[in-house]
Design a protein around this motif. Structure first.
Motif, mmCIF file in Angstrom:
data_model
loop_
_atom_site.group_PDB
_atom_site.id
_atom_site.type_symbol
_atom_site.label_atom_id
_atom_site.label_comp_id
_atom_site.label_asym_id
_atom_site.label_seq_id
_atom_site.Cartn_x
_atom_site.Cartn_y
_atom_site.Cartn_z
ATOM 1 N N ASN A 1 0.811 -1.230 0.000
ATOM 2 C CA ASN A 1 0.000 0.000 0.000
ATOM 3 C C ASN A 1 0.845 1.281 0.000
ATOM 4 O O ASN A 1 0.392 2.336 0.434
ATOM 5 C CB ASN A 1 -0.960 0.028 1.202
ATOM 6 N N SER A 2 2.099 1.174 -0.456
ATOM 7 C CA SER A 2 2.914 2.381 -0.521
ATOM 8 C C SER A 2 3.199 2.709 -1.975
ATOM 9 O O SER A 2 2.884 1.935 -2.886
ATOM 10 C CB SER A 2 4.220 2.180 0.246
ATOM 11 N N GLU A 3 3.826 3.854 -2.188
ATOM 12 C CA GLU A 3 4.124 4.288 -3.545
ATOM 13 C C GLU A 3 5.113 3.321 -4.195
ATOM 14 O O GLU A 3 6.091 2.899 -3.598
ATOM 15 C CB GLU A 3 4.738 5.700 -3.502
ATOM 16 N N GLY A 4 4.831 2.952 -5.436
ATOM 17 C CA GLY A 4 5.704 2.033 -6.149
ATOM 18 C C GLY A 4 5.272 0.576 -6.047
ATOM 19 O O GLY A 4 5.875 -0.298 -6.677
ATOM 20 N N THR A 5 4.228 0.274 -5.263
ATOM 21 C CA THR A 5 3.762 -1.114 -5.113
ATOM 22 C C THR A 5 3.302 -1.693 -6.445
ATOM 23 O O THR A 5 3.621 -2.832 -6.791
ATOM 24 C CB THR A 5 2.599 -1.186 -4.092
ATOM 25 N N ALA A 6 2.572 -0.890 -7.224
ATOM 26 C CA ALA A 6 2.044 -1.362 -8.515
ATOM 27 C C ALA A 6 3.186 -1.754 -9.451
ATOM 28 O O ALA A 6 3.126 -2.795 -10.117
ATOM 29 C CB ALA A 6 1.178 -0.278 -9.154
ATOM 30 N N GLU A 7 4.243 -0.905 -9.482
ATOM 31 C CA GLU A 7 5.382 -1.212 -10.353
ATOM 32 C C GLU A 7 6.099 -2.489 -9.903
ATOM 33 O O GLU A 7 6.549 -3.283 -10.720
ATOM 34 C CB GLU A 7 6.362 -0.042 -10.363
ATOM 35 N N LEU A 8 6.211 -2.675 -8.590
ATOM 36 C CA LEU A 8 6.838 -3.885 -8.070
ATOM 37 C C LEU A 8 6.045 -5.131 -8.449
ATOM 38 O O LEU A 8 6.609 -6.162 -8.827
ATOM 39 C CB LEU A 8 6.964 -3.803 -6.539
ATOM 40 N N GLU A 9 4.715 -5.018 -8.344
ATOM 41 C CA GLU A 9 3.856 -6.138 -8.726
ATOM 42 C C GLU A 9 4.020 -6.459 -10.210
ATOM 43 O O GLU A 9 4.070 -7.637 -10.614
ATOM 44 C CB GLU A 9 2.396 -5.822 -8.411
ATOM 45 N N GLU A 10 4.110 -5.427 -11.034
ATOM 46 C CA GLU A 10 4.301 -5.627 -12.478
ATOM 47 C C GLU A 10 5.668 -6.263 -12.753
ATOM 48 O O GLU A 10 5.804 -7.146 -13.603
ATOM 49 C CB GLU A 10 4.175 -4.284 -13.204
ATOM 50 N N ALA A 11 6.686 -5.812 -12.022
ATOM 51 C CA ALA A 11 8.024 -6.372 -12.190
ATOM 52 C C ALA A 11 8.049 -7.855 -11.801
ATOM 53 O O ALA A 11 8.655 -8.684 -12.487
ATOM 54 C CB ALA A 11 9.027 -5.599 -11.347
ATOM 55 N N LEU A 12 7.361 -8.181 -10.698
ATOM 56 C CA LEU A 12 7.293 -9.580 -10.258
ATOM 57 C C LEU A 12 6.587 -10.428 -11.313
ATOM 58 O O LEU A 12 7.042 -11.522 -11.644
ATOM 59 C CB LEU A 12 6.547 -9.661 -8.912
ATOM 60 N N ALA A 13 5.488 -9.899 -11.852
ATOM 61 C CA ALA A 13 4.746 -10.621 -12.899
ATOM 62 C C ALA A 13 5.643 -10.852 -14.116
ATOM 63 O O ALA A 13 5.597 -11.914 -14.753
ATOM 64 C CB ALA A 13 3.496 -9.837 -13.291
ATOM 65 N N THR A 14 6.465 -9.859 -14.448
ATOM 66 C CA THR A 14 7.383 -9.974 -15.591
ATOM 67 C C THR A 14 8.383 -11.105 -15.370
ATOM 68 O O THR A 14 8.605 -11.941 -16.252
ATOM 69 C CB THR A 14 8.137 -8.644 -15.786
ATOM 70 N N VAL A 15 8.988 -11.151 -14.188
ATOM 71 C CA VAL A 15 9.981 -12.184 -13.895
ATOM 72 C C VAL A 15 9.324 -13.570 -13.882
ATOM 73 O O VAL A 15 9.873 -14.535 -14.423
ATOM 74 C CB VAL A 15 10.675 -11.903 -12.543
ATOM 75 N N LEU A 16 8.123 -13.651 -13.288
ATOM 76 C CA LEU A 16 7.408 -14.928 -13.264
ATOM 77 C C LEU A 16 7.067 -15.392 -14.676
ATOM 78 O O LEU A 16 7.120 -16.587 -14.997
ATOM 79 C CB LEU A 16 6.126 -14.813 -12.418
ATOM 80 N N ASP A 17 6.715 -14.434 -15.544
ATOM 81 C CA ASP A 17 6.404 -14.747 -16.935
ATOM 82 C C ASP A 17 7.644 -15.275 -17.656
ATOM 83 O O ASP A 17 7.574 -16.209 -18.458
ATOM 84 C CB ASP A 17 5.854 -13.506 -17.633
ATOM 85 N N ILE A 18 8.806 -14.669 -17.361
ATOM 86 C CA ILE A 18 10.066 -15.134 -17.973
ATOM 87 C C ILE A 18 10.370 -16.564 -17.504
ATOM 88 O O ILE A 18 10.739 -17.426 -18.294
ATOM 89 C CB ILE A 18 11.224 -14.180 -17.605
ATOM 90 N N ILE A 19 10.177 -16.803 -16.202
ATOM 91 C CA ILE A 19 10.416 -18.155 -15.659
ATOM 92 C C ILE A 19 9.491 -19.167 -16.318
ATOM 93 O O ILE A 19 9.901 -20.268 -16.689
ATOM 94 C CB ILE A 19 10.240 -18.163 -14.123
ATOM 95 N N LYS A 20 8.224 -18.769 -16.499
ATOM 96 C CA LYS A 20 7.256 -19.657 -17.167
ATOM 97 C C LYS A 20 7.680 -19.938 -18.609
ATOM 98 O O LYS A 20 7.625 -21.076 -19.083
ATOM 99 C CB LYS A 20 5.856 -19.029 -17.137
ATOM 100 N N SER A 21 8.100 -18.884 -19.325
ATOM 101 C CA SER A 21 8.542 -19.054 -20.713
ATOM 102 C C SER A 21 9.732 -19.997 -20.785
ATOM 103 O O SER A 21 9.815 -20.854 -21.665
ATOM 104 C CB SER A 21 8.907 -17.697 -21.330
ATOM 105 N N VAL A 22 10.666 -19.815 -19.838
ATOM 106 C CA VAL A 22 11.842 -20.697 -19.784
ATOM 107 C C VAL A 22 11.407 -22.135 -19.557
ATOM 108 O O VAL A 22 11.844 -23.059 -20.247
ATOM 109 C CB VAL A 22 12.801 -20.239 -18.660
#
Length: 894
Positions: free
Chosen positions: A729-750
């Motif tokens: 609930n702090s500033e930058g949380t949305a970007e962190l969530e998007e970054a986590l989703a990106t890394v998880l997506d890369i892991i899934k693709s791998v």
């Protein structure tokens, strides 16, 4: 029309013409001519000419149909008894027989009228009208039965014709109707068994216990009724056989006529047919009944599995939520009690699971038809039991370590408090004298000796001992106390220096002052020397004041000490995580560099060429893949970017989002990993690698370092998750969530690409199928309209195990195969079986009877694939992806 035709071609039976037979104007006595020709007798019958043509034709047709084909082919002998009649009756009989007799004729004997005038007329008439009778066989006129005996043996003639053959017309009719009724019973029974067998074969096995029990009961009842019908039919045939053989049984001298012998043969044949039908039916029923019983066993097993699995899943979920390792001795002891309670609670479901798995294995040993359904469930149950047991042991180990840690931390904290109290309690005025200073020094030295008793002489060693099991929060707390130990030790050192000066020489009054933070030696930046920063917490010490000194001058000293500790311990959790990320990133880059320089480059070293095995020649790219590309990216780009985040943690998420495409290089590396591992297994023990490892002074061999990139890409998501915990609930949380989703997506693709490269047998190019969206294993049944009846029948009982690959343009069905490679772990490959173009498929999201099933159909349900996921969640995920593909195609068409 069919019914009419069936009625027309149905042969006559006795019951159809029972009244005409009873009139006895023609009989089949059972006698035979010398060559075995059947004899049909037309006894004296007053109203012969008045018999309707249909009745006459039916009776004669029926009588000629009774002898065997062999006997009938010889030709029939007809005896017309008209001894008491007139020539006109003889003429009428011959005319009617000549015009209506349906069988082959051999001879016609006529017992002419016995009265003189009629005999004379008959002699003249036969000469005049012989040609009119249109008979192609001889007509022999006889004066008496004795003349007849010259042509036919007496034993083949009835008593009315002077013979000895026993014939009772009523009994003959009774036998004929009984035989024909029995034949109809045999036919009807066989049809009933056939119909029941067809119904059984077409019965679809139910999916639940109750319906299976009801079906088993219903089929068993029906089977019992049919068995009773069979018994009655066999009894009927046996009784009939006894009746036909009754004359022989009654008198040993009596012999059955050829017709009676044929009747015996017919009944015996029907009984044999009935016996064969019963055996075939019993064999079929045994198999079907076994299948129903096995189906009921399977449904009970599946029902018990679902219940046990639900309990175990809840247990595992509870255990997974049991992540806390405690932040104090009391908390850890309570957690140990809770863990013990959870372990005791899990004993019953674990025993049930083991028992159910054992039951499943017994079903498999008993050749159950659904082995492919039962075995994975047994494996799943044992896996969950093992997971729970292993996880429980792991929890106990961690909590035991945590308890030991917190006890030591408590002792250390108490030692610090006692030390601070000691320093604060040393009265300023008493230390002014040499004696007072020496006394204070002795107190300090005695106190410092106790540090060894608590093994606190080396605080860093104490911290490193527990480093691997700690959460960031407890790490920070442990570091805080270690820092506190160092600070207290520093304060003692400074106090000792001051007191030693006072004890050495008292030239002027000295006013001791509390040490200030700025007087402490400067420490290196945490981003360089410390693996982690500490949390934004402060110390809370309860100082026990024992006298007036603590109430007065010492209060200021104590306050200064506390303030110094508070200022040194202010830090942020995010800073700690970023520091950990940067430090581990630096280590990672150094490790990559050591692999490239210490191994890959050495493969080109002329001095070491002779040590390289032949299988490794020109295989550098196979062994190392695109590792140089990964090193270049991290060393030149990524490390520098994340180092810029140390002062601005909010920029970390942007680093990952900005470098999303660059991080795809890991997909290429992981795709090459199986080839690299195969080559390592072949050459890993060579002297070349041993020499390289020795030069680098590496404790682990090269294959452990080649695994680092795979481990690194998964480490990022863990660190991002920790960042998210600190940033809720702090500033930058949305970007962190998007970054986590990106890394998880890369892991899934791998992960997906690792499976994709193992596809074999597909003739096309998988790169042309579009993006790989999903892949996973399922149970698959097929149901096709054209030419797949056998497949459809099998589909009800035995699913196929298929690994599906969903692309934007195609859905591939493959069979997973696991092979041992040179004694090492199993490697999976996927043998291509079938494919469906996504432009021609449709889906049915729900299948009746199982919420984990869905349908994919092709060309208007010409081919239907019923797919069962391992869970409802997985099914919904796949349906969602397929729906997106189909919706995208529809929008593209518009």
């Amino acid at each position: 029309t069919d019914e009419i035709m069936q009625q027309e071609i149905r042969p006559l039976v006795a019951v159809d013409i029972i009244e005409q037979l009873h009139r006895q104007f023609a009989i089949l006595s059972g006698g035979r001519g010398k060559d075995g020709a059947p004899i049909i007798t037309f006894p004296e019958f007053a109203g012969f000419s008045e018999i309707p043509d249909d009745d006459f034709l039916n009776v004669v047709t029926y009588l000629t149909s009774i002898p065997s084909l062999e006997a009938a082919s010889i030709g029939f002998i007809i005896i017309i008894d008209r001894r008491r009649d007139k020539w006109s009756a003889v003429k009428a009989s011959l005319t009617r027989i000549a015009g209506a007799f349906p069988g082959n004729l051999q001879l016609v004997f006529v017992l002419r009228p016995s009265r003189f005038i009629q005999r004379a007329i008959a002699d003249i008439g036969i000469k005049l009208y012989r040609d009119d009778f249109k008979m192609k066989v001889p007509i022999i006129m006889l004066n008496s039965v004795s003349d007849l005996h010259g042509y036919i043996d007496k034993s083949q003639l009835t008593r009315e014709l002077g013979g000895t053959l026993e014939y009772g017309h009523s009994q003959w009719i009774h036998h004929r109707t009984a035989i024909e009724n029995f034949a109809m019973t045999v036919k009807t029974t066989a049809q009933m068994l056939q119909t029941f067998g067809t119904d059984l074969a077409e019965t679809e096995l139910p999916n639940d216990v109750q319906c299976t029990e009801e079906l088993l009961s219903s089929h068993t009842d029906h089977h019992s009724k049919l068995k009773d019908e069979l018994k009655l039919a066999v009894k009927q045939g046996a009784t009939l056989l006894t009746c036909i053989r009754e004359p022989v049984t009654r008198s040993a001298n009596c012999k059955l006529s050829p017709d009676e012998l044929e009747n015996v043969a017919t009944v015996e044949r029907l009984l044999a047919q009935l016996d064969e039908t019963e055996k075939a039916f019993d064999q079929f029923w045994t198999k079907h009944h076994l299948k129903l019983e096995q189906c009921l066993q399977l449904r009970h097993f599946e029902h018990d599995f679902r219940e046990v699995k639900l309990t175990l899943d809840n247990l595992m979920e509870t255990q997974a939520g049991f992540a806390d390792i405690g932040d104090s001795v009391t908390r850890v002891e309570n957690l140990l009690k809770e863990q013990k309670h959870l372990e005791e609670k899990g004993q019953e479901p674990l025993e049930k699971a083991q028992s159910l798995a054992l039951h499943g294995e017994q079903l498999i040993q008993n050749n159950h038809y659904a082995v492919d359904s039962i075995r994975p469930k047994c494996v799943e149950l044992r896996r969950i039991c093992d997971d729970f047991t292993n996880e429980t042991k792991k929890k106990y180990d961690i909590l035991g370590k945590s308890l030991e840690l917190h006890k030591q931390l408590d002792k250390a904290s108490q030692w610090c408090e006692a030390g601070i109290y000691l320093l604060a309690s040393q009265a300023v005025d008493k230390c002014q004298s040499q004696e007072g200073a020496e006394t204070a020094l002795v107190e300090i030295e005695k106190f410092l000796v106790t540090a060894k008793e608590h093994q606190l002489s080396n605080p860093k060693e104490f911290y490193n001992q527990f480093d691997m099991i700690l959460t960031p929060e407890i790490k920070a707390n442990a570091q805080r106390i270690v820092q506190k130990l160092e600070d207290v030790q520093e304060m003692f050192d400074k106090r000792q220096v001051s007191l030693k000066k006072l004890a050495a020489k008292q030239t002027r009054p000295v006013q001791p002052v509390a040490p200030h933070p700025e007087s402490s030696p400067k420490r290196a930046s945490p981003k360089i020397t410390r693996p982690a920063a500490v949390e934004n917490t402060s110390y809370h010490f309860q100082v026990r004041r024992r006298g007036p000194a603590a109430q007065n001058g010492n209060h200021a000293i104590h306050h200064a000490l506390l303030q110094e500790l508070i200022e040194k311990c202010i830090s942020k959790s995010q800073g700690h995580i970023i520091n950990e990320l940067i430090e581990t990133e630096r280590v990672y880059v150094e490790e990559l560099q050591s692999i490239i320089e210490g191994y890959a480059s050495e493969m080109d070293n002329p001095n070491l060429v002779h040590l390289i095995p032949s299988a490794l020649q020109n295989k550098k790219e196979v062994l190392f893949g695109n590792l140089p590309e990964i090193y270049y990216f991290h060393n030149r780009i990524f490390l520098k970017e994340i180092e810029n985040c140390i002062e601005n943690p909010e920029l970390l998420a942007r680093c990952f989002l900005k470098r999303k495409e660059d991080l795809q290089i890991y997909e290429k590396y992981c795709q090459n990993k199986p080839r690299s591992e195969a080559l390592w297994r072949q050459c890993g023990d060579s002297i070349f690698f041993q020499e390289c490892q020795r030069k680098l002074d590496h404790k682990l061999s090269l294959d452990a370092y080649l695994l680092k990139p795979v481990q690194r890409i998964t480490k990022y998501q863990l660190l991002l998750k920790e960042m998210l915990k600190c940033s809720k609930n702090s500033e930058g949380t949305a970007e962190l969530e998007e970054a986590l989703a990106t890394v998880l997506d890369i892991i899934k693709s791998v992960n997906d690409s690792m499976h994709q490269i193992a596809i074999t047998g597909y003739e096309g190019d998988v790169s042309e199928l579009g993006k790989l969206l999903m892949q996973g294993s399922f149970n698959v049944w097929t149901d096709h309209k054209k030419g797949h009846n056998k497949v459809k029948d099998l589909a009800r009982f035995k699913p196929m195990q298929r690994h599906l690959f969903l692309y934007t343009k195609m859905l591939l069905f493959c069979k997973k195969r696991e092979e041992n490679t040179d004694g090492h772990e199993k490697t999976a490959s996927y043998s291509f079986k079938n494919s469906l173009k996504m432009s021609t498929v449709g889906i049915t999201e729900n299948v009746k009877g199982d919420n984990k099933k869905f349908e994919i159909w092709y060309n208007g349900r010409e081919e239907v694939y019923i797919i069962q996921a391992s869970s409802v969640e997985l099914k919904n995920t796949w349906i969602s992806e397929i729906r997106k593909v189909l919706t995208g195609q529809l929008e593209a068409c518009r």
